[in-house]
Design an enzyme around this catalytic site. Structure first.
Site, PDB file in Angstrom:
ATOM      1  N   MET A 132       0.850  -1.187   0.000  1.00 12.61           N
ATOM      2  CA  MET A 132       0.000   0.000   0.000  1.00 12.61           C
ATOM      3  C   MET A 132       0.882   1.231   0.000  1.00 12.61           C
ATOM      4  O   MET A 132       1.763   1.392   0.840  1.00 12.61           O
ATOM      5  CB  MET A 132      -0.938  -0.003   1.211  1.00 12.61           C
ATOM      6  CG  MET A 132      -1.839   1.220   1.277  1.00 12.61           C
ATOM      7  SD  MET A 132      -2.850   1.420  -0.212  1.00 12.61           S
ATOM      8  CE  MET A 132      -3.088   3.189  -0.213  1.00 12.61           C
TER       9      MET A 132
ATOM     10  N   GLU B  12       4.772   0.135  -5.997  1.00 16.39           N
ATOM     11  CA  GLU B  12       4.448   1.048  -4.900  1.00 16.39           C
ATOM     12  C   GLU B  12       5.278   2.330  -4.987  1.00 16.39           C
ATOM     13  O   GLU B  12       4.804   3.410  -4.634  1.00 16.39           O
ATOM     14  CB  GLU B  12       4.654   0.359  -3.552  1.00 16.39           C
ATOM     15  CG  GLU B  12       3.853  -0.927  -3.350  1.00 16.39           C
ATOM     16  CD  GLU B  12       2.358  -0.773  -3.546  1.00 16.39           C
ATOM     17  OE1 GLU B  12       1.849   0.364  -3.470  1.00 16.39           O
ATOM     18  OE2 GLU B  12       1.678  -1.787  -3.787  1.00 16.39           O
TER      19      GLU B  12
ATOM     20  N   GLU C  34      -3.412   2.930 -10.813  1.00 18.07           N
ATOM     21  CA  GLU C  34      -2.939   1.549 -10.773  1.00 18.07           C
ATOM     22  C   GLU C  34      -2.283   1.137 -12.093  1.00 18.07           C
ATOM     23  O   GLU C  34      -1.256   0.456 -12.105  1.00 18.07           O
ATOM     24  CB  GLU C  34      -4.091   0.603 -10.432  1.00 18.07           C
ATOM     25  CG  GLU C  34      -4.692   0.803  -9.057  1.00 18.07           C
ATOM     26  CD  GLU C  34      -3.690   0.643  -7.924  1.00 18.07           C
ATOM     27  OE1 GLU C  34      -2.667  -0.046  -8.123  1.00 18.07           O
ATOM     28  OE2 GLU C  34      -3.918   1.219  -6.851  1.00 18.07           O
TER      29      GLU C  34
END
Length: 859
Positions: free
Chosen positions: A283, A317, A339
């Site tokens: 994340m 990330e 994304e």
């Protein structure tokens, strides 16, 4: 419970509040698009001063305070703040220094306009923090606020386009570490406690705000611009063995992103926190990136795919620091944009780290199978989806965003050129830095650099679900004239849509092969290859691994592939052929039995590690879903012995591990079960394949689900042998799902109805997968309907990937029409059911449906 300052006539009071607002209706649960648009018009320059006092005991309340600073546009407006907690968690609210009246309604705090003025305002709130997304453990805590979970912990404007600066202070036990988006500014010791103050962040969205605290060890390495610290809870030898490679990937990722974008790392710090059993692989919190420990701390015998996946994850990330964190989507319907470009850049960063890998093949095998898994189903969704309320934003995530979108972006890059794509992305990032943008904003920038009609292309590929069926029929014209073939494109959904794209046909025989590019823009075409003497035993439509769709192959080609697929010289051609053969098997054109035999031959001779990994995945799917029980047992000895022998022969430790992982999942024969039992009991070891504590735990699970020996004794012995405290807790949770006692398994499933028992989502998914294992399917199918009935609550309480993972685990052990019909009847019985959840159910039952059809068709 209501605050003492409430008027007696709460309904009248609420109506007075709303009458001062430009909203067309009272606030609803979640954050509606109406509310978000209204607030983004009137609220600017938001900043949060946040204080959390984290107790040592995880059940004790977290006392908190915040000051929200913001500018209001001229005019009087009711202030609506998001907070998904009960009213009694709010202790006091002060606006611009005056104690204020308020109500808590539909997950919002509503404060009347009379307290506010045009320009700068301040709202101070004393409250008890909500626990929902604080992920509290016995000796550590981490936040996970994507997409709209910040409002479950503290009052805020929980929408991506109200970016804010955060000033965070944490009070924690003195022996704990504390990490957040900003650098540590000051630490004040207070006996057994300490107060940690962090620097002000750059403007970020609420879903990117984060903090972690607890018992962690740490390693720090210095880059030329800043120190980077890795916080972890794993054993030191495992961490130290991986640390150099982790940092090498991080350093390279930052450097390559700076080169490509022309923008220096846009934030003041970059730290990493490894979390055991994290819900996601990673994340992208600004300055405090979370990783699932097992995804970055790899075993000595890690497979090639695990090594590449780790590099890709870290690069992904890191790329988010620019795509998502620096420039953020305006509304979560465009979540796919951040994304796709994180994936897009991760591939560019990772490729040079593995110079011996064919990256066309890697891209094909990484993205096409998961994208196909959704697009072939009746629950296919487009890349760009509508979103009316942030509470449903988690349902947008899935393989289409992470895997089809990169395929489509590669199409776009090939259309406009590498340089134009880079220049457009640079302009996009610089123009919208520390702000928000939409997909259409990017398309407008790209449009200025090309004559192509990208709006039409975008509508076709971004906003339409599914994929085309492209049927190829070979036509031999005789050796004197060469040969030809016909193409027809159809829409499996019956809407007569066309997907325009460039196809690359490969055709040939045992001696030679040729490639033919072709722009397929119509529903049908006839192509003639006028080369006398040229014959073809096969024809494939995706020769370069760039074209997308279900390629329905002619009978001669399918027969040739079944016998000769492993003998294609080009790795990419073999990869394409396996994808096509698999899709044709799933669509009833190839017998699963014949497909299985081709897989077995491939295991014997395949040298490419990426293809071998795909073959092993297909083997497991076919073995458990597409074979009858009798066929499975007939195959078991042959496959077990082959996998075991090839594993012993393998020199590459990654190949050895890959084959071992497949072997332990398919073992059914008495001799194989005995070998697994002796291996778990350390009666022998596998040469050059050291097994870890986690390996032995998983072996005990496989033995238990097969009821080998005394399952209870095996599980208890393994539990007591585990030294890692986090892994010990995980095993304790999963053991009831593996019990040989049906009542114990029933009680475990019933326990999952309580949200508190679903907090460790990775543990739940592992347990459910064993609960629904094919060997237990008859006794576990009674859980299917209750699992579906829980899905709406799972979505409401769980994190973004949990609903789909819950469904996949629930249906993982089945291949019968009965199970499909139960799911379909469930959907038919639901009126006004979430379309996103319906689609996820249809996606998850697709493989069950195809397996049931195959068993019926080929028996």
């Amino acid at each position: 419970m209501m605050n003492a300052r409430y008027y007696a006539g709460v309904v009248i009071f609420a109506a007075l509040f709303i009458s001062c607002s430009t909203l067309s209706h009272n606030p609803e649960n979640g954050v509606s698009v109406d509310l978000a648009e209204h607030r983004s018009d009137i609220i600017h320059q938001a900043e949060y001063d946040l204080y959390f006092s984290i107790p040592k005991e995880k059940t004790d309340p977290i006392i908190a305070n915040e000051n929200i600073h913001f500018k209001y546009t001229s005019g009087k407006h009711t202030l609506i703040i998001d907070f998904r907690e009960s009213a009694d968690k709010i202790k006091k609210i002060t606006v611009n220094g005056d104690s204020a009246e308020y109500i808590v309604q539909q997950e919002h705090i509503i404060i009347p306009s009379k307290y506010f003025k045009s320009g700068k305002n301040n709202v101070e709130i004393n409250f008890i923090a909500g626990d929902h997304s604080l992920n509290r453990n016995e000796d550590f805590l981490y936040t996970l606020f994507v997409p709209d979970r910040a409002r479950t912990a503290f009052p805020c404007f929980d929408q991506p386009d109200i970016k804010a600066r955060f000033n965070l202070t944490l009070e924690v036990p003195a022996e704990w570490e504390a990490v957040a988006n900003g650098k540590v500014k000051d630490i004040e010791k207070k006996g057994v406690r300490k107060v940690v103050k962090f620097d002000t962040t750059e403007p970020i969205s609420t879903y990117l705000f984060a903090f972690v605290c607890g018992r962690f060890s740490k390693i720090t390495r210095q880059t030329k611009n800043m120190p980077i610290t890795l916080y972890y809870r794993e054993e030191d030898p495992l961490v130290k063995r991986n640390a150099d490679e982790i940092y090498q990937i991080v350093f390279r990722s930052i450097s390559e992103m700076e080169k490509y974008t022309g923008i220096k790392y846009p934030f003041t710090k970059y730290d990493m926190v490894a979390i055991p059993s994290l819900q996601f692989s990673g994340m992208e919190h600004v300055g405090a990136i979370l990783f699932r420990s097992s995804n970055i701390f790899l075993e000595q015998s890690a497979t090639q795919e695990e090594l590449i996946s780790r590099a890709n994850l870290i690069a992904h990330e890191t790329a988010h620091m620019w795509f998502g964190d620096l420039v953020t989507m305006k509304w979560f319907n465009d979540v796919w944009v951040k994304e796709v470009f994180a994936n897009f850049m991760a591939d560019k960063i990772t490729n040079p780290l593995f110079p011996n890998i064919d990256y066309r093949l890697r891209f094909l095998l990484a993205h096409f199978p998961p994208a196909y898994s959704v697009d072939r189903s009746r629950g296919a969704n487009p890349i760009g989806q509508n979103l009316d309320n942030m509470k449903d934003a988690g349902s947008l995530y899935g393989p289409i965003i992470y895997h089809k979108a990169p395929i489509v972006m590669r199409h776009l890059e090939n259309m406009i050129g590498w340089t134009h794509m880079r220049d457009a992305l640079r302009k996009y990032l610089s123009e919208y830095a520390y702000s928000n943008a939409t997909w259409d904003d990017l398309i407008k920038i790209i449009d200025k650099k090309t004559d192509l009609k990208l709006e039409d292309w975008s509508r076709q590929w971004i906003y339409e679900p599914g994929m085309p069926k492209i049927e190829i029929q070979k036509k031999n014209q005789g050796r004197s004239k060469g040969f030809g073939f016909s193409l027809s494109q159809s829409d499996p959904w019956g809407y007569d849509r066309l997907w325009r794209q460039r196809l690359y046909f490969i055709f040939g025989n045992d001696q030679e092969s040729k490639m033919l590019p072709y722009n397929f823009i119509d529903q049908a075409a006839d192509i003639k290859i006028n080369q006398p003497g040229l014959t073809s035993d096969y024809i494939l439509g995706n020769g370069l691994g760039l074209s997308y769709g279900y390629f329905s192959l002619d009978k001669q080609t399918l027969e040739y592939l079944l016998k000769n697929i492993s003998f294609f010289k080009e790795d990419l051609t073999r990869g394409v052929a396996w994808l096509d053969l698999h899709e044709n098997m799933l669509n009833g054109k190839v017998s699963p039995f014949d497909f299985m035999n081709s897989l077995i031959r491939a295991i014997s001779i395949e040298k490419n590690k990426l293809i071998l990994n795909l073959v092993n995945d297909y083997l497991l799917e076919s073995y458990w879903h597409f074979l009858s029980n009798e066929e499975r047992y007939d195959f078991s000895n042959q496959i077990e012995e082959l996998l075991w022998q090839k594993m012993l022969e393998a020199n590459d430790p990654g190949v050895k591990r890959n084959l071992f992982n497949t072997w332990k999942k398919i073992v059914l024969s008495p001799s194989g079960e005995q070998k697994m039992f002796e291996l778990w009991g350390k009666a022998f070891t596998i040469p050059n394949l050291p097994l870890s504590e986690n390996d032995y735990m998983l072996l005990s699970f496989e033995l238990a689900v097969r009821e080998v020996g005394n399952p209870r004794e095996i599980l208890a012995t393994q539990y007591h042998a585990i030294e890692n405290p986090d892994r010990k807790k995980e095993m304790r949770f999963i053991i009831p799902a593996l019990s040989d006692d049906q009542l114990t398994r029933d009680a475990f499933f019933e326990s999952l109805r309580e949200n508190r028992n679903r907090e460790k989502e990775q543990w739940v998914i592992t347990a459910l997968t064993y609960l629904h294992h094919p060997l237990r399917s008859e006794s576990s199918k009674k859980y299917i309907i209750p699992s579906l009935e829980m899905l709406e609550e799972i979505q409401y309480t769980g994190d973004i990937f949990f609903p789909k993972n819950w469904l996949d685990a629930t249906f993982s052990g089945y291949s019968s029409y009965n199970v499909v019909s139960w799911a379909e009847r469930f959907l038919m019985s639901k009126t006004n059911y979430s379309l996103m959840l319906k689609n996820k159910i249809l996606q998850s039952i697709d493989i069950v449906k195809r397996a049931a059809e195959a068993k019926q068709h080929f028996r």
